[in-house]
Design an enzyme around this catalytic site. Structure first.
Site, PDB file in Angstrom:
ATOM      1  N   ASN A  81       1.474  -3.213  -2.486  1.00  0.00           N
ATOM      2  CA  ASN A  81       2.806  -2.764  -2.047  1.00  0.00           C
ATOM      3  C   ASN A  81       3.751  -3.950  -2.031  1.00  0.00           C
ATOM      4  OD1 ASN A  81       2.818  -4.029   0.723  1.00  0.00           O
ATOM      5  ND2 ASN A  81       0.980  -2.756   0.864  1.00  0.00           N
ATOM      6  N   ASP A 117      -3.595   2.132   2.991  1.00  0.00           N
ATOM      7  CA  ASP A 117      -4.336   3.164   3.710  1.00  0.00           C
ATOM      8  C   ASP A 117      -5.620   3.530   2.961  1.00  0.00           C
ATOM      9  OD1 ASP A 117      -2.504   3.417   5.789  1.00  0.00           O
ATOM     10  OD2 ASP A 117      -1.194   4.690   4.563  1.00  0.00           O
TER      11      ASP A 117
END
Ligand code: C5P
Length: 397
Positions: A209, A278
């Site tokens: 990310n 996640d």
């Protein structure tokens, strides 16, 4: 402006590193400090007072008998109301004179008559630094409460390599800011995570990310400046470790989890700033995936451990602080996260206001309510967050 309102007396003694003191003045002034320069006679052989006068915007003092001070009390007046005296570079001779309590020129007299802390950044040839007399003087200065900054190891002006080089101006600035920061977290051990994680798909590809690590690194730096012993578990970022912070580099969420769990027993405070993925790839390929082998690959994902939630559930675990980066409904989502992970404090921010950039806007949520902080550069917010954490964990403001 990390030195806003600070008054610094900068003493310059006669070593070749004196030219770097000019850069120091510039850095201090840029950070908002008022700088008064005092030079030894020998220092003026290396750099002229005019240079320092231009950079500090103040007349430079070199002479004990300077008639510019109306009462002829330059040795007292110059350091009055100063936050500290910093001598950079400090020669072996200067250290010897201060260690002996001599006051045979303006700078040593000023140092002897001071009522503020003294910091010295030694700079000398390595053999002078290693000489038993200098060792003795350095030890004496430390025993007298003087802070020694450096010296560093490396190439020397004389062509030799070893210990004795003055710290670089940026490093001295960093040390000075840390020195002048209230030690709200003295004696506390802070464990932190920062940056993104990288979840491998094959040996060259992965899922990650856009977390830059800037907020986490700023928090690590602020915690260290507040006197904490800081360990920073960092995902892949291109930032240098803050001075005095122990950094552990990891790549995946599982690595980060392991690095945290093996160290958390020694931590008083855990601050999770990392943007942990996640999910990870269930079976990363050992060989590079080829485009022409059977069409687009199906990537199966499995859930990563929630590091923060796990640390927060430890019996007698550290005080836990989380971050919530949201794209909307900040308060609702951040509060829900605080309850779900069972943590006393969470710092929320809107992604569009901070992710990847230099500035941010934080809202702190704790047992006492909601505390919005004004939009500011990340280092400023980091200091406010550390102050908030210190107020809760130590009961002091
Ligand atoms: O649930 P969410 O990822 O939004 O929570 C964010 C907070 O939880 C951050 O403090 C982050 O560092 C932490 N976290 C973690 N381990 C995870 C996911 C998030 O420590 N696997």
């Amino acid at each position: 402006m990390e030195l806003q309102g600070k008054r610094i007396v900068l003493g310059v003694t006669g070593g070749i590193a004196a030219y770097k003191a000019a850069e120091l003045v510039r850095l201090f002034v840029k950070q908002g400090a008022e700088v008064q320069v005092a030079m030894t006679e020998a220092a003026t052989r290396f750099v002229t007072p005019v240079t320092f006068q231009a950079l500090s915007g103040k007349p430079v003092f070199t002479d004990q008998w300077d008639a510019r001070m109306a009462n002829n009390m330059a040795h007292i007046d110059l350091s009055r109301s100063a936050d500290c005296i910093l001598v950079a570079p400090a020669t072996a001779d200067f250290m010897a004179r201060v260690a002996q309590g001599l006051a045979d020129d303006l700078l040593t007299t000023l140092v002897l008559a001071r009522d503020c802390p003294l910091l010295v950044a030694p700079a000398m040839n390595r053999q002078m630094w290693e000489n038993p007399a200098t060792r003795r003087n350095a030890a004496q200065l430390q025993a007298d409460g003087v802070a020694l900054l450096g010296p560093a190891c490396g190439e020397q002006a004389c062509g030799e390599t070893g210990a004795g080089r003055m710290l670089e101006p940026e490093e001295i600035l960093e040390e000075l800011i840390a020195f002048l920061t209230p030690k709200r977290l003295a004696g506390k051990r802070v464990l932190m995570t920062a940056g993104p994680t990288f979840e491998a798909i094959d040996p060259v590809r992965g899922i990650t990310n856009l977390s830059s690590g800037k907020m986490g690194y700023a928090v690590a730096r602020a915690a260290r400046q507040a006197g904490a012993e800081v360990t920073l578990i960092s995902g892949p970022v291109s930032l240098p470790a803050p001075q005095g912070v122990a950094r552990v580099d990891v790549r995946s969420a599982l690595d980060m989890h392991q690095a945290v769990m093996t160290r958390v027993g020694q931590a008083d405070i855990f601050i999770a700033v990392a943007a942990v993925a996640d999910y990870r790839v269930a079976n990363p390929a050992e060989q590079k995936l080829k485009k022409d082998e059977g069409g687009p690959p199906a990537i199966e994902l499995v859930e990563n451990p929630d590091i923060l939630a796990e640390v927060a559930s430890l019996p007698a675990g550290p005080f836990c602080v989380g971050f919530a980066a949201e794209s909307r409904n900040l308060e609702q989502y951040a509060q829900a996260k605080r309850r779900k992970k069972n943590i006393p404090l969470i710092a929320g921010n809107l992604i569009q206001e901070g992710f990847g950039g230099e500035d941010n806007r934080l809202v702190l949520f704790d047992d006492n309510g909601v505390h919005p902080l004004a939009p500011a550069p990340k280092p400023v917010l980091a200091r406010q967050l550390i102050k908030h954490i210190a107020a809760i964990t130590t009961g002091k403001n």
